[in-house]
Design a protein around this motif. Structure first.
Motif, mmCIF file in Angstrom:
data_model
loop_
_atom_site.group_PDB
_atom_site.id
_atom_site.type_symbol
_atom_site.label_atom_id
_atom_site.label_comp_id
_atom_site.label_asym_id
_atom_site.label_seq_id
_atom_site.Cartn_x
_atom_site.Cartn_y
_atom_site.Cartn_z
ATOM 1 N N LYS A 108 0.792 -1.360 -0.077
ATOM 2 C CA LYS A 108 0.095 0.005 0.191
ATOM 3 C C LYS A 108 0.889 1.187 -0.016
ATOM 4 N N SER A 112 1.180 4.454 -3.267
ATOM 5 C CA SER A 112 1.189 5.744 -3.443
ATOM 6 C C SER A 112 2.148 6.443 -4.269
ATOM 7 N N VAL A 115 0.386 7.340 -8.065
ATOM 8 C CA VAL A 115 -0.766 8.016 -8.287
ATOM 9 C C VAL A 115 -0.479 9.397 -8.445
ATOM 10 N N GLU A 155 -5.403 8.366 -11.257
ATOM 11 C CA GLU A 155 -6.473 9.008 -10.607
ATOM 12 C C GLU A 155 -6.328 8.180 -9.113
ATOM 13 N N GLU A 156 -6.361 6.819 -9.081
ATOM 14 C CA GLU A 156 -6.413 6.046 -7.974
ATOM 15 C C GLU A 156 -5.810 4.539 -8.304
ATOM 16 N N LEU A 158 -5.291 1.008 -6.136
ATOM 17 C CA LEU A 158 -5.898 0.454 -4.702
ATOM 18 C C LEU A 158 -5.495 -1.211 -4.527
ATOM 19 N N MET A 172 -6.804 -0.045 -10.743
ATOM 20 C CA MET A 172 -6.297 1.401 -11.154
ATOM 21 C C MET A 172 -7.511 2.114 -11.997
ATOM 22 N N THR A 173 -7.670 3.456 -11.523
ATOM 23 C CA THR A 173 -8.226 4.349 -12.563
ATOM 24 C C THR A 173 -7.303 5.242 -13.088
ATOM 25 N N CYS A 174 -7.171 5.438 -14.312
ATOM 26 C CA CYS A 174 -6.268 6.355 -15.019
ATOM 27 C C CYS A 174 -6.748 7.064 -16.423
#
Length: 304
Positions: A108, A112, A115, A155-156, A158, A172-174
Motif C-alpha cells: 500500500k 502511493s 498516483v 487517479e487511483e 488500490l 487502477m483508474t487512469c
C-alpha cells in the motif's frame, strides 16, 4: 477506383466484454460482421489476453472515438510477485525472480508512488513505434530498446485483495495511454521483489461498463437480427464528457456543412469544446465562441 465498402449505415456504440485470447481488431471484425455494419472501430486496444470493456463504435460514432480514448478508465488486475518476465505479463519468459514477499502495508505504501502525474516506460513488447517499427516486433527479434518514458495520469491505485503471498489484486483508474504491465513491473522494482501482470480486466471505460457488455457468444447468437440492434447505444453516449449546446433549426444545415452557426448555450466558456444537438441528436462537435459553434467534426444524418 477504390471499391465501395458494403454494409449498413448504422451509427452508435456496441459494448463488448472481450474474452481472453482474442485481439481487439478481431472483436471489431466480429461486431461489424454480426451487424452488417459498413464502418466500425474500437476505442482503446486491449491486449489479447486481457478481458473486459471494448467499446465498438459504428458509423458516425467513430468520429467520437477520441473522446472515449481520452476519458478515464479503470482496470482490475492480478500481479504475480516474485517474478519478472520479458513481456511484463504471464505470456512471457521469466527473466528474474526473488524470494522476497512484501507485506500488505508495504505494498500500500509503494502504491502511493504511482498516483497522480507519473512517468512510465512502455513494455518492451508493446505497440510503441521505434524507428518506424513496432517495439514488439523488435523485441521478438531479441533486440533490447531504450523506450522513452511517457506521462500518465493515475487517479487511483488500490489494493483490493491478497489471495496469497504470491499475488495481489489491484484496481487502477487512469487516463489515456497507461500500461498496466508497466505499473506491475515498476511496482515489483519499487518493492524489490520483481513482478508481472498475471491477469487483466478493464472494468469500465468512460461511460461504458463491462457489466453492460455482450459476450462474443451472445453476439454470435444474435448476429444479423434485430435483437443485436437493440443493444446499440446512441452515438451521443460517446460525447458524455463534453458540454452540450442546442442548435436552432436554421443552424443544422450550416453546421453539417462545416460552417459556424448560432447555438443556445449555458455555463459554457468561450473557446470550450462542446457538442451541438438538435432534437436530441448530435449535429456537430466544435469550439464555442460568442454564441456560435465553430464545427471541427460534423455528423452525417443517414436517416437511422
Amino acid at each position: 477506383m477504390a471499391r465501395k465498402r458494403k454494409g449498413r449505415d448504422i451509427s452508435g456504440w456496441l459494448v463488448v466484454d472481450k474474452p481472453a485470447g482474442m485481439t481487439s481488431t478481431a472483436v471489431v471484425g466480429k461486431v461489424r460482421w454480426a451487424l452488417d455494419a459498413k464502418k466500425a472501430g474500437h476505442a482503446g486496444t486491449l491486449d489479447p489476453e486481457a478481458t473486459g470493456v471494448l467499446a465498438v463504435a459504428l458509423g458516425e460514432a467513430t468520429k467520437t472515438v477520441p473522446f472515449i480514448t481520452d476519458a478515464l478508465k479503470a482496470y482490475e488486475f492480478t500481479v504475480r510477485l516474485g517474478q519478472a518476465t520479458n513481456t511484463d505479463d504471464a505470456e512471457g519468459e521469466v527473466i528474474a525472480s526473488s524470494d522476497l514477499r512484501p507485506s500488505d502495508d508495504e505494498i500500500k505504501a509503494a502504491l502511493s508512488g504511482f498516483v497522480g502525474d507519473i512517468m512510465q516506460v512502455p513494455p518492451q513488447f508493446s505497440a510503441v513505434k521505434v524507428d518506424g517499427q513496432r517495439a514488439y516486433k523488435k523485441a521478438r527479434d531479441g533486440e533490447e530498446m531504450e523506450l522513452a518514458a511517457r506521462p500518465l495520469w493515475v487517479e487511483e491505485l488500490l489494493l483490493i485483495e491478497r489471495p496469497d503471498a504470491d499475488h495481489v489484486v489491484l484496481e487502477m483508474t487512469c487516463g489515456k495511454g497507461g500500461y498496466v504491465r508497466s505499473i506491475a513491473r515498476d511496482l515489483g522494482e519499487a518493492l524489490g521483489c520483481k513482478a508481472h501482470v498475471k491477469s487483466l480486466r478493464r472494468i469500465w471505460s468512460g461511460p461504458f461498463q463491462a457489466s453492460d457488455g455482450l459476450s462474443v457468444t451472445q453476439i454470435d447468437a444474435m448476429a444479423r437480427t434485430p435483437d443485436l440492434d437493440a443493444h446499440i447505444q446512441p452515438l451521443e453516449v460517446g460525447l458524455a464528457d463534453l458540454a452540450e449546446v442546442r442548435c436552432l433549426a436554421e443552424s443544422v444545415a450550416r453546421l453539417r456543412n462545416g460552417n459556424p452557426a448560432s447555438v443556445i448555450a449555458s455555463d459554457v466558456e468561450f473557446g470550450e469544446e462542446v457538442w451541438a444537438s438538435f432534437e436530441g441528436k448530435a449535429i456537430a462537435v466544435g469550439i464555442y465562441k460568442s454564441g456560435e459553434l465553430h464545427p471541427t467534426r460534423v455528423f452525417v444524418d443517414h436517416g437511422a
